[in-house]
Design a protein around this motif. Sequence first.
Motif, mmCIF file in Angstrom:
data_model
loop_
_atom_site.group_PDB
_atom_site.id
_atom_site.type_symbol
_atom_site.label_atom_id
_atom_site.label_comp_id
_atom_site.label_asym_id
_atom_site.label_seq_id
_atom_site.Cartn_x
_atom_site.Cartn_y
_atom_site.Cartn_z
ATOM 1 N N LEU A 257 0.848 -1.187 0.000
ATOM 2 C CA LEU A 257 0.000 0.000 0.000
ATOM 3 C C LEU A 257 0.891 1.247 0.000
ATOM 4 O O LEU A 257 1.906 1.286 0.697
ATOM 5 N N ALA A 258 0.520 2.249 -0.801
ATOM 6 C CA ALA A 258 1.289 3.507 -0.829
ATOM 7 C C ALA A 258 0.312 4.680 -0.881
ATOM 8 O O ALA A 258 -0.758 4.577 -1.480
ATOM 9 N N ILE A 259 0.718 5.790 -0.246
ATOM 10 C CA ILE A 259 -0.191 6.942 -0.133
ATOM 11 C C ILE A 259 0.464 8.207 -0.699
ATOM 12 O O ILE A 259 1.686 8.337 -0.721
ATOM 13 N N THR A 260 -0.408 9.122 -1.153
ATOM 14 C CA THR A 260 0.056 10.424 -1.636
ATOM 15 C C THR A 260 -0.930 11.495 -1.172
ATOM 16 O O THR A 260 -2.041 11.176 -0.740
ATOM 17 N N GLY A 261 -0.500 12.770 -1.229
ATOM 18 C CA GLY A 261 -1.389 13.869 -0.840
ATOM 19 C C GLY A 261 -1.441 14.070 0.663
ATOM 20 O O GLY A 261 -2.247 14.865 1.148
ATOM 21 N N SER A 262 -0.596 13.367 1.418
ATOM 22 C CA SER A 262 -0.680 13.426 2.879
ATOM 23 C C SER A 262 0.601 13.939 3.520
ATOM 24 O O SER A 262 0.553 14.580 4.569
ATOM 25 N N ASN A 263 1.749 13.674 2.909
ATOM 26 C CA ASN A 263 3.048 13.983 3.518
ATOM 27 C C ASN A 263 3.912 14.725 2.496
ATOM 28 O O ASN A 263 3.498 14.908 1.358
ATOM 29 N N SER A 264 5.129 15.034 2.850
ATOM 30 C CA SER A 264 6.022 15.711 1.898
ATOM 31 C C SER A 264 6.597 14.749 0.865
ATOM 32 O O SER A 264 7.290 15.179 -0.065
ATOM 33 N N ALA A 265 6.352 13.464 1.031
ATOM 34 C CA ALA A 265 6.800 12.448 0.074
ATOM 35 C C ALA A 265 5.691 11.403 -0.055
ATOM 36 O O ALA A 265 4.908 11.226 0.883
ATOM 37 N N PRO A 266 5.621 10.707 -1.200
ATOM 38 C CA PRO A 266 4.717 9.554 -1.257
ATOM 39 C C PRO A 266 5.334 8.465 -0.386
ATOM 40 O O PRO A 266 6.553 8.310 -0.366
ATOM 41 N N LEU A 267 4.500 7.719 0.328
ATOM 42 C CA LEU A 267 5.061 6.784 1.307
ATOM 43 C C LEU A 267 4.466 5.393 1.159
ATOM 44 O O LEU A 267 3.256 5.252 0.894
ATOM 45 N N ARG A 268 5.300 4.362 1.372
ATOM 46 C CA ARG A 268 4.805 2.989 1.514
ATOM 47 C C ARG A 268 4.316 2.826 2.949
ATOM 48 O O ARG A 268 4.984 3.244 3.894
ATOM 49 N N VAL A 269 3.166 2.224 3.123
ATOM 50 C CA VAL A 269 2.628 1.916 4.454
ATOM 51 C C VAL A 269 3.082 0.489 4.788
ATOM 52 O O VAL A 269 2.953 -0.398 3.945
ATOM 53 N N PRO A 270 3.627 0.269 5.995
ATOM 54 C CA PRO A 270 4.089 -1.089 6.326
ATOM 55 C C PRO A 270 2.918 -2.080 6.337
ATOM 56 O O PRO A 270 1.956 -1.887 7.087
ATOM 57 N N THR A 271 2.995 -3.122 5.507
ATOM 58 C CA THR A 271 1.888 -4.087 5.408
ATOM 59 C C THR A 271 2.387 -5.536 5.374
ATOM 60 O O THR A 271 1.597 -6.442 5.097
ATOM 61 N N ALA A 284 -9.101 -4.927 8.104
ATOM 62 C CA ALA A 284 -9.351 -3.579 7.566
ATOM 63 C C ALA A 284 -9.065 -2.527 8.639
ATOM 64 O O ALA A 284 -8.455 -1.480 8.349
ATOM 65 N N ALA A 285 -9.475 -2.790 9.867
ATOM 66 C CA ALA A 285 -9.225 -1.827 10.958
ATOM 67 C C ALA A 285 -7.723 -1.683 11.198
ATOM 68 O O ALA A 285 -7.209 -0.580 11.443
ATOM 69 N N ARG A 286 -7.003 -2.813 11.106
ATOM 70 C CA ARG A 286 -5.541 -2.764 11.284
ATOM 71 C C ARG A 286 -4.885 -1.947 10.173
ATOM 72 O O ARG A 286 -3.950 -1.192 10.392
ATOM 73 N N LEU A 287 -5.396 -2.111 8.961
ATOM 74 C CA LEU A 287 -4.837 -1.379 7.827
ATOM 75 C C LEU A 287 -5.068 0.131 7.993
ATOM 76 O O LEU A 287 -4.164 0.944 7.784
ATOM 77 N N VAL A 288 -6.288 0.472 8.384
ATOM 78 C CA VAL A 288 -6.620 1.890 8.587
ATOM 79 C C VAL A 288 -5.693 2.491 9.653
ATOM 80 O O VAL A 288 -5.190 3.612 9.512
ATOM 81 N N GLU A 289 -5.420 1.722 10.693
ATOM 82 C CA GLU A 289 -4.534 2.201 11.756
ATOM 83 C C GLU A 289 -3.101 2.391 11.229
ATOM 84 O O GLU A 289 -2.416 3.376 11.575
ATOM 85 N N ALA A 290 -2.661 1.476 10.373
ATOM 86 C CA ALA A 290 -1.301 1.596 9.798
ATOM 87 C C ALA A 290 -1.207 2.851 8.933
ATOM 88 O O ALA A 290 -0.192 3.565 8.963
ATOM 89 N N VAL A 291 -2.274 3.147 8.170
ATOM 90 C CA VAL A 291 -2.269 4.358 7.327
ATOM 91 C C VAL A 291 -2.288 5.599 8.214
ATOM 92 O O VAL A 291 -1.575 6.574 7.966
ATOM 93 N N ARG A 292 -3.073 5.534 9.270
ATOM 94 C CA ARG A 292 -3.147 6.689 10.183
ATOM 95 C C ARG A 292 -1.756 6.986 10.769
ATOM 96 O O ARG A 292 -1.325 8.131 10.839
ATOM 97 N N LYS A 293 -1.035 5.917 11.171
ATOM 98 C CA LYS A 293 0.292 6.111 11.785
ATOM 99 C C LYS A 293 1.311 6.636 10.780
ATOM 100 O O LYS A 293 2.195 7.415 11.120
ATOM 101 N N THR A 294 1.211 6.197 9.517
ATOM 102 C CA THR A 294 2.206 6.591 8.505
ATOM 103 C C THR A 294 1.973 8.016 8.026
ATOM 104 O O THR A 294 2.923 8.737 7.729
ATOM 105 N N SER A 295 0.697 8.420 7.944
ATOM 106 C CA SER A 295 0.377 9.701 7.310
ATOM 107 C C SER A 295 0.489 10.862 8.302
ATOM 108 O O SER A 295 0.469 10.667 9.516
ATOM 109 N N ASN A 296 0.600 12.056 7.731
ATOM 110 C CA ASN A 296 0.683 13.263 8.553
ATOM 111 C C ASN A 296 0.011 14.398 7.774
ATOM 112 O O ASN A 296 0.674 15.226 7.165
#
Length: 327
Positions: A257-271, A284-296
Amino acid sequence: MNRLPDFHVHRPQGLPQALSALTAEGAQLLAGGTDLLPNLRRGLGRPSVLVDLGALSGQGELDGLTAGADGGLRIGALTTLQTLAGDAALRAGWPVLASAAALVAGPTHRASATLGGNLCQDTRCVFYNQSDWWRSGNGFCLKYQGDRCHVVVKSDRCYATYHGDVAPALMVLDAELEVRGPDGPRRLTVAALFQEDGAQRLTLAPGEMLAAVHLPPPGRWRAQYLKARIREAMDFPLAGVAAALWRDGERIGGLRLAITGSNSAPLRVPTDDFAGAAWDGAAAARLVEAVRKTSNVLATTVAPVRYRRRMLLALARRVVDDLWTAA
Ligand SMILES: Cc1cc2nc3c(=O)[nH]c(=O)nc-3n(C[C@H](O)[C@H](O)[C@H](O)COP(=O)(O)OP(=O)(O)OC[C@H]3O[C@@H](n4cnc5c(N)ncnc54)[C@H](O)[C@@H]3O)c2cc1C
């Protein structure tokens, strides 16, 4: 809008000439210009030399898609997003990349915008993407010409956000980047191109440029990219999530999983720890928590932070749901 600053333009006819031109003090690459030129018109940057890659489009080393003997694909950095969005081989084997390219800006942008320019685009912030006049009224900011961050006051680094759509798709495909520079070619992961600093966003050394992206064969992975934006026809992602899933019966064989629009860099979420688990409400709840922790998510756009954060978390869950159901 300001007038463009004064600069020299070099129009090299080959890659060696482009690399040589890039060694000049204050030189900057110009590919499609859809990110760089609007910024220069706003007084954001003062390159002394623009190295215009226009004459290199159509040259195989930097432009176009080439199938590899291993079933992978090499894509030149000057390939336009319009080409990526419409390429039959890409749509068949790596549809997540074709669809991420198709979701960038509007059709006229995609006709000029390039893969390399998309990856290396500038970070964005409501205190930065403004006219010179507007920014001067605020004492400028840490990203450019000022000494204060207006988003995280007392911060010693810039929090401008990366809003590129293509990088997260490449991250979940485990793509590699081919870099050319004064010390010869080198390869790096997509994550290694970026650093979490809105003012120093890229790790490229002076004189280096992206030459190509290498995609490994898709194998058992299926991937998808989802983005939220204000105007569906043309906007940057307020939140974007790419996922690649390998479904092994009723278990997850692998998840990226990777995210954009949230931090100064696109980031891989640990999965990594999802391998072997079932995709259910707890996962799904665990995944949402991992995204919450990675994003800023911070107040770097006009859209409220709470909305962008909620969209990011919802898209993360939805993209994996979709892939699981479709597998
Ligand atoms: C109205 C509008 C909407 C937009 N919407 C989106 C969107 O939805 N999603 C999105 O991702 N982007 C969006 N963009 C930003 C931009 O249009 C795209 O990111 C585009 O792909 C940039 O590519 P380009 O070739 O035009 O880059 P350029 O503007 O030519 O260059 C961008 C930066 O990359 C550097 N660069 C270019 N090529 C290379 C290379 N090969 N190696 C190293 N550095 C390089 C340049 O020096 C410059 O710093 C939007 C822009 C506008 C104006």
